[in-house]
Design a protein around this motif. Sequence first.
Motif, PDB file in Angstrom:
ATOM      1  N   LYS A   1      22.774  39.918  18.496  1.00  0.00           N
ATOM      2  CA  LYS A   1      23.190  40.696  17.328  1.00  0.00           C
ATOM      3  C   LYS A   1      24.203  39.914  16.492  1.00  0.00           C
ATOM      4  N   ALA A   2      25.127  39.246  17.166  1.00  0.00           N
ATOM      5  CA  ALA A   2      26.094  38.428  16.441  1.00  0.00           C
ATOM      6  C   ALA A   2      25.387  37.320  15.673  1.00  0.00           C
ATOM      7  N   LEU A   3      24.380  36.728  16.306  1.00  0.00           N
ATOM      8  CA  LEU A   3      23.594  35.696  15.633  1.00  0.00           C
ATOM      9  C   LEU A   3      22.897  36.260  14.410  1.00  0.00           C
ATOM     10  N   ASP A   4      22.368  37.466  14.540  1.00  0.00           N
ATOM     11  CA  ASP A   4      21.614  38.054  13.440  1.00  0.00           C
ATOM     12  C   ASP A   4      22.500  38.339  12.242  1.00  0.00           C
ATOM     13  N   VAL A   5      23.762  38.696  12.475  1.00  0.00           N
ATOM     14  CA  VAL A   5      24.699  38.913  11.372  1.00  0.00           C
ATOM     15  C   VAL A   5      24.851  37.634  10.565  1.00  0.00           C
ATOM     16  N   VAL A   6      25.124  36.528  11.263  1.00  0.00           N
ATOM     17  CA  VAL A   6      25.296  35.255  10.581  1.00  0.00           C
ATOM     18  C   VAL A   6      24.009  34.833   9.895  1.00  0.00           C
ATOM     19  N   SER A   7      22.878  35.035  10.564  1.00  0.00           N
ATOM     20  CA  SER A   7      21.587  34.660   9.976  1.00  0.00           C
ATOM     21  C   SER A   7      21.346  35.380   8.662  1.00  0.00           C
ATOM     22  N   ASP A   8      21.644  36.670   8.621  1.00  0.00           N
ATOM     23  CA  ASP A   8      21.461  37.433   7.388  1.00  0.00           C
ATOM     24  C   ASP A   8      22.409  36.970   6.295  1.00  0.00           C
ATOM     25  N   GLU A   9      23.641  36.650   6.657  1.00  0.00           N
ATOM     26  CA  GLU A   9      24.603  36.192   5.662  1.00  0.00           C
ATOM     27  C   GLU A   9      24.224  34.810   5.130  1.00  0.00           C
ATOM     28  N   VAL A  10      23.702  33.961   5.998  1.00  0.00           N
ATOM     29  CA  VAL A  10      23.194  32.659   5.553  1.00  0.00           C
ATOM     30  C   VAL A  10      22.059  32.856   4.557  1.00  0.00           C
ATOM     31  N   ASP A  11      21.150  33.787   4.858  1.00  0.00           N
ATOM     32  CA  ASP A  11      20.054  34.076   3.938  1.00  0.00           C
ATOM     33  C   ASP A  11      20.569  34.556   2.594  1.00  0.00           C
ATOM     34  N   GLU A  12      21.612  35.395   2.619  1.00  0.00           N
ATOM     35  CA  GLU A  12      22.126  35.932   1.365  1.00  0.00           C
ATOM     36  C   GLU A  12      22.747  34.848   0.501  1.00  0.00           C
ATOM     37  N   VAL A  13      23.448  33.922   1.124  1.00  0.00           N
ATOM     38  CA  VAL A  13      23.978  32.786   0.371  1.00  0.00           C
ATOM     39  C   VAL A  13      22.833  32.033  -0.295  1.00  0.00           C
ATOM     40  N   ASN A  14      21.738  31.857   0.431  1.00  0.00           N
ATOM     41  CA  ASN A  14      20.591  31.141  -0.134  1.00  0.00           C
ATOM     42  C   ASN A  14      19.908  31.932  -1.245  1.00  0.00           C
ATOM     43  N   VAL A  15      19.888  33.256  -1.138  1.00  0.00           N
ATOM     44  CA  VAL A  15      19.349  34.080  -2.223  1.00  0.00           C
ATOM     45  C   VAL A  15      20.137  33.829  -3.505  1.00  0.00           C
ATOM     46  N   LEU A  16      21.450  33.871  -3.400  1.00  0.00           N
ATOM     47  CA  LEU A  16      22.290  33.723  -4.579  1.00  0.00           C
ATOM     48  C   LEU A  16      22.198  32.320  -5.165  1.00  0.00           C
ATOM     49  N   LYS A  17      22.126  31.312  -4.307  1.00  0.00           N
ATOM     50  CA  LYS A  17      21.997  29.938  -4.807  1.00  0.00           C
ATOM     51  C   LYS A  17      20.629  29.724  -5.449  1.00  0.00           C
ATOM     52  N   LEU A  18      19.602  30.361  -4.882  1.00  0.00           N
ATOM     53  CA  LEU A  18      18.266  30.245  -5.460  1.00  0.00           C
ATOM     54  C   LEU A  18      18.228  30.873  -6.843  1.00  0.00           C
ATOM     55  N   LYS A  19      18.892  32.027  -7.003  1.00  0.00           N
ATOM     56  CA  LYS A  19      18.949  32.671  -8.302  1.00  0.00           C
ATOM     57  C   LYS A  19      19.651  31.786  -9.324  1.00  0.00           C
ATOM     58  N   ALA A  20      20.739  31.134  -8.895  1.00  0.00           N
ATOM     59  CA  ALA A  20      21.468  30.259  -9.802  1.00  0.00           C
ATOM     60  C   ALA A  20      20.621  29.070 -10.220  1.00  0.00           C
ATOM     61  N   THR A  21      19.865  28.518  -9.278  1.00  0.00           N
ATOM     62  CA  THR A  21      18.984  27.396  -9.577  1.00  0.00           C
ATOM     63  C   THR A  21      17.896  27.809 -10.557  1.00  0.00           C
ATOM     64  N   ALA A  22      17.318  28.995 -10.329  1.00  0.00           N
ATOM     65  CA  ALA A  22      16.254  29.483 -11.210  1.00  0.00           C
ATOM     66  C   ALA A  22      16.778  29.719 -12.624  1.00  0.00           C
ATOM     67  N   ALA A  23      17.993  30.253 -12.725  1.00  0.00           N
ATOM     68  CA  ALA A  23      18.569  30.515 -14.038  1.00  0.00           C
ATOM     69  C   ALA A  23      18.775  29.221 -14.815  1.00  0.00           C
ATOM     70  N   ALA A  24      19.228  28.184 -14.097  1.00  0.00           N
ATOM     71  CA  ALA A  24      19.442  26.900 -14.750  1.00  0.00           C
ATOM     72  C   ALA A  24      18.119  26.291 -15.200  1.00  0.00           C
ATOM     73  N   ALA A  25      17.097  26.440 -14.384  1.00  0.00           N
ATOM     74  CA  ALA A  25      15.793  25.867 -14.722  1.00  0.00           C
ATOM     75  C   ALA A  25      15.180  26.539 -15.943  1.00  0.00           C
ATOM     76  N   ASN A  26      15.441  27.820 -16.102  1.00  0.00           N
ATOM     77  CA  ASN A  26      14.829  28.565 -17.204  1.00  0.00           C
ATOM     78  C   ASN A  26      15.409  28.212 -18.565  1.00  0.00           C
TER      79      ASN A  26
END
Length: 327
Positions: free
Chosen positions: A15-40
């Motif tokens: 469960k502790a691992l899953d918390v970190v895994s989800d937070e890592v994913d969320e960081v990647n979601v936000l960075k992906l959005k920033a990358t997409a915005a720059a590309a557009n």
Amino acid sequence: MHAPEVTECMKHNAKALDVVSDEVDEVNVLKLKATAAAANTSQAKAEADAAAVAAALAFDQQSKFDAGKDKANFRQYEEACDRVKEFYAEQHRKQTLEYNTRIRNEFKNTVRARMSIWEAMEMLNTLIDESDPDTSVGQIEHLLQTAEAIRRDGKPDWMQVTGLIHDLGKLLCFFGADGQWDVVGDTFVVGCKFSDKIIYPETFKMNPDSYDEKIMTENGIYEPGCGLDNVMLSWGHDEYLADICSRQSSLPKEAISMIRYHSFYPWHREGAYRHLMGEGDEVQLRAVKAFNPYDLYSKSDDPPKIEELKPYYLNLINKFFPEEIEW
């Protein structure tokens, strides 16, 4: 040998691992959005992307399931920042070339369990994370959410199965993982200079490889253009599952690419390591970019009805996997 007994200690650690895994994913979601915005901001880039989509295979066409999602509703970067940075500091300190060579030899020579894909999903389902504000669903439901999003977009059956199984490598937490750092997180190449495109690159100063002059060159132990299938990525659930699937399934190469490389953000999002790419790696890159939206955004979907979907996915599993897998 079948599935090992899941102890309460294992569940707590998982469960502790899953918390970190989800937070890592969320960081990647936000960075992906920033990358997409720059590309557009580039009209020429947009036109080139449109032409590429038109020429692509069905699996590579732009995802549709997430078009109406308000992705700002996910947690913001700052909320996960401290724990994520602590996690990466440990990962970057411990993921050495020596460790990666040793752990692969250990897993290559040891079978830890024998069970079917669905049994593995049920075992992973013990990792329910009550503290995750993005989703209250179990692991099987998240896997089905990913697979169903891919299915709704009309992707091929092998890609649906890939979405269904893509996180099963997290079974590592039941099979002797040292912590979270050797299971989840963005991956990177070991055995050469650590790219400044890796998240929190400054934390590599604690990795002893950083002071090995033979390793810390652009190519390190590799030859330029050797191909990414021939480099060693930091050990974790993607490497583990990709190896299992490459040896024990009939999934196509694109599926193995999606599994192995979807956490390799320095490469597929930031453009690092192109000097190591070889023949076929552009196709792998296209496959990973086609898969990634389904992994990052499908958690916000409504919980699927497991028993209704189970017969369909058991049929797909049987198409690509034997009845029992060695884990």
